[in-house]
Design a protein around this motif. Sequence first.
Motif, PDB file in Angstrom:
ATOM      1  N   SER A 220       0.829  -1.197   0.000  1.00  8.59           N
ATOM      2  CA  SER A 220       0.000   0.000   0.000  1.00  8.59           C
ATOM      3  C   SER A 220       0.866   1.251   0.000  1.00  8.59           C
ATOM      4  O   SER A 220       0.570   2.234  -0.682  1.00  8.59           O
ATOM      5  N   GLY A 221       1.969   1.219   0.754  1.00  6.16           N
ATOM      6  CA  GLY A 221       2.875   2.354   0.796  1.00  6.16           C
ATOM      7  C   GLY A 221       3.542   2.632  -0.529  1.00  6.16           C
ATOM      8  O   GLY A 221       3.872   3.770  -0.849  1.00  6.16           O
ATOM      9  N   CYS A 222       3.754   1.568  -1.331  1.00  6.99           N
ATOM     10  CA  CYS A 222       4.391   1.743  -2.638  1.00  6.99           C
ATOM     11  C   CYS A 222       3.523   2.531  -3.607  1.00  6.99           C
ATOM     12  O   CYS A 222       4.031   3.082  -4.591  1.00  6.99           O
ATOM     13  N   TYR A 223       2.229   2.570  -3.386  1.00  8.27           N
ATOM     14  CA  TYR A 223       1.339   3.358  -4.250  1.00  8.27           C
ATOM     15  C   TYR A 223       0.929   4.664  -3.578  1.00  8.27           C
ATOM     16  O   TYR A 223       0.841   5.712  -4.229  1.00  8.27           O
ATOM     17  N   ALA A 224       0.695   4.618  -2.273  1.00  7.42           N
ATOM     18  CA  ALA A 224       0.242   5.815  -1.571  1.00  7.42           C
ATOM     19  C   ALA A 224       1.357   6.846  -1.431  1.00  7.42           C
ATOM     20  O   ALA A 224       1.123   8.046  -1.567  1.00  7.42           O
ATOM     21  N   GLY A 225       2.585   6.394  -1.162  1.00  5.12           N
ATOM     22  CA  GLY A 225       3.707   7.316  -1.003  1.00  5.12           C
ATOM     23  C   GLY A 225       3.983   8.148  -2.244  1.00  5.12           C
ATOM     24  O   GLY A 225       4.007   9.384  -2.183  1.00  5.12           O
ATOM     25  N   PRO A 226       4.214   7.511  -3.402  1.00  5.55           N
ATOM     26  CA  PRO A 226       4.447   8.298  -4.627  1.00  5.55           C
ATOM     27  C   PRO A 226       3.273   9.201  -4.993  1.00  5.55           C
ATOM     28  O   PRO A 226       3.473  10.279  -5.556  1.00  5.55           O
ATOM     29  N   MET A 227       2.044   8.763  -4.686  1.00  4.65           N
ATOM     30  CA  MET A 227       0.890   9.607  -4.983  1.00  4.65           C
ATOM     31  C   MET A 227       0.936  10.877  -4.139  1.00  4.65           C
ATOM     32  O   MET A 227       0.661  11.982  -4.630  1.00  4.65           O
ATOM     33  N   PHE A 228       1.291  10.744  -2.866  1.00  2.00           N
ATOM     34  CA  PHE A 228       1.406  11.925  -2.016  1.00  2.00           C
ATOM     35  C   PHE A 228       2.512  12.851  -2.524  1.00  2.00           C
ATOM     36  O   PHE A 228       2.346  14.075  -2.568  1.00  2.00           O
TER      37      PHE A 228
END
Length: 653
Positions: A563-571
């Motif tokens: 989840s962090g691999c998608y949420a982090g770059p989006m932020f």
Amino acid sequence: MGGPNCFFGSRKTRIRGAFNAISALVLFFLFYTQDGFIKNPILGASNSVLPPIWNCKVDAFMGNRVDIIRRRMAQVNVDVSFSNQSSISVNGSDANFVTAADPKMCTGLFTHHGFATKCEYLIAHPECNPGGHFNYIKFLYCDCGSFNFLGYIALTVWLAALFYLLGNTAADYFCCSLEKLSSLLNLPATVAGVSLLPLGNGAPDVFASIAAFVGKDAGDVGLNSVLGGAVFVTCIVVGIICLCVADKGVQLDRKCFIRDICFFLFTIFSLAMILVVGKVTVGGAIAFVLIYVVYGFVVAANELLRKHVRKLRLDVVTPLLPVRGSIFSQGNEEDDSIYAGLLESEEGSDVPHLQSKLPQWMWASNVAIYSNQSAKNNTDSPRSLWGWNEEEQSNENSSSFKVLSMLEIPLTLPRRLTIPIIEEDRWSKGYAVASAVLAPILLVFLWSIQDDVGSRSVKIAYFIGIVSGVVLGVLAYIYTGVDQPPRKFLFPWVLGGFFMSIIWFYIVANELVSLLVALGVIFGINPSILGLTVLAWGNSMGDLMSNVALAINGGDGVQIAMSGCYAGPMFNTLAGLGMSMLFSAWSKRPASYKIPKDSSLYFTMGFLVAGLIWSLIVLPRNDMRPNKILGVGLITLYLIFLSLRIAASMGGL
């Protein structure tokens, strides 16, 4: 816990000390080779390796004295002859070495027609300057002389040091302030999880992007670094995680995965529209940032809908995880989750609920590999997943520990003296008073080196800064104790730490972008390519190390890492690029800010979308279980993308 520790061995402290020592030597060398340092009459004659004739020319430029107190943008006309006369005029009048930093003026550096060496060309064209505190191009070709290889080594070490300083400032200063700020504001976990928490973990990417747009007018570098980092994380990091857990049969949460992917795709589509238009207004930039607000609202609403479920799936801290995304419990009810500490049970009730505050270890999860602070809690703590616990704790009384601490001083002391820290285990009244005194002076110094600041204004500003610092220092001395941090007036201390951490982000990120621009000139590479690779890779190391370490532990760790691999770059895309465009548009108002033209950005976004769609197809078809097909496909996709981008930059396409 053996898996993650393989990334952070017990010799971490010694390695960090040696790295800091080498970086400090490079920093001293960079200062020493600066004209203002060398020409100081107290230090004596210059040790410059320039030929005598050009040392004379430099003396002519400098007027045999140093009275530069600021860097100023100006129109520079240089008339250099090979006779005994050299002159430099600024806006039609003579000036003492005031130049306009413009790396685009370095196009003739490699051929240097009419000049014997590149150093002579640089002296004749002082505007060939990356614009940082150090002139890295001149350092390599003039100060290092025939020992260019030492210059390359020094610049490589300094590049690594700047990445380290950026991450360490986030881990040891900024995140501490965010945690305290969240506590003082009584923010519930849901709000903190979608606001302050992602900012702390994504700070290096966000501020590097802002520095590229605002500080160095190198928006193409900022765009490529953020999008390049997004492609790297969603392809390489996700691919490695899939290969590591393919045989474990871990199942991810379908709804939240699709939610994150859809928001990310919408973010990319919105950014593409801005790039097509080619300009952005203040309102457009605000609308782009508000996409994240909508995302946070959806996450919070999701938590409210689930709060009465018997086993709460901590989606609440999902968001943009630099905090590692959605936290789900995938095992059976008897399994002990590493996040069990996040749940509390009310007396007389079997229904768990979320804690009102986020655990401390979450606040710097993404940048913990840069932290100098040793964990003082049990090695079974979840914080050990990020390398904050070592099997062999350093003995603070040992001679080696003291020596290493001394070696770290040049990199840590300036920040320690200007950023207030009120952590219980790091409290020092001396440092607290010093930060209160020196912080206003540092702000004045940074303001005084900006464009078009008059000498009279500088003197007035320094007077105000010194008086303010003395007043704050006296108040800090009176109202603080020696043994413990203050219990009253906490908000000014926390706000001061938060603000000064941002100031240091600005300083380090600006210098990092300047160095990348200089390296682009030195190697003849478009700086945007360096942003796409070096800057993106450097800022993504925290994601790679922490996410893979989490995934190796299996269970909830895989869900959080993915989840962090998608949420982090989006932020980073929404906050980093959004805030960068907002500041740039604000500075141009009422006109619109023109986005730097770079057709390769569409190419990058195309591969980013391809990676997201590949994951969106493969994972659901495999019952949301990461497998080798997904991992190999993503890694192959990134290698193809990187090869094509590099080939295009070299003129092969």
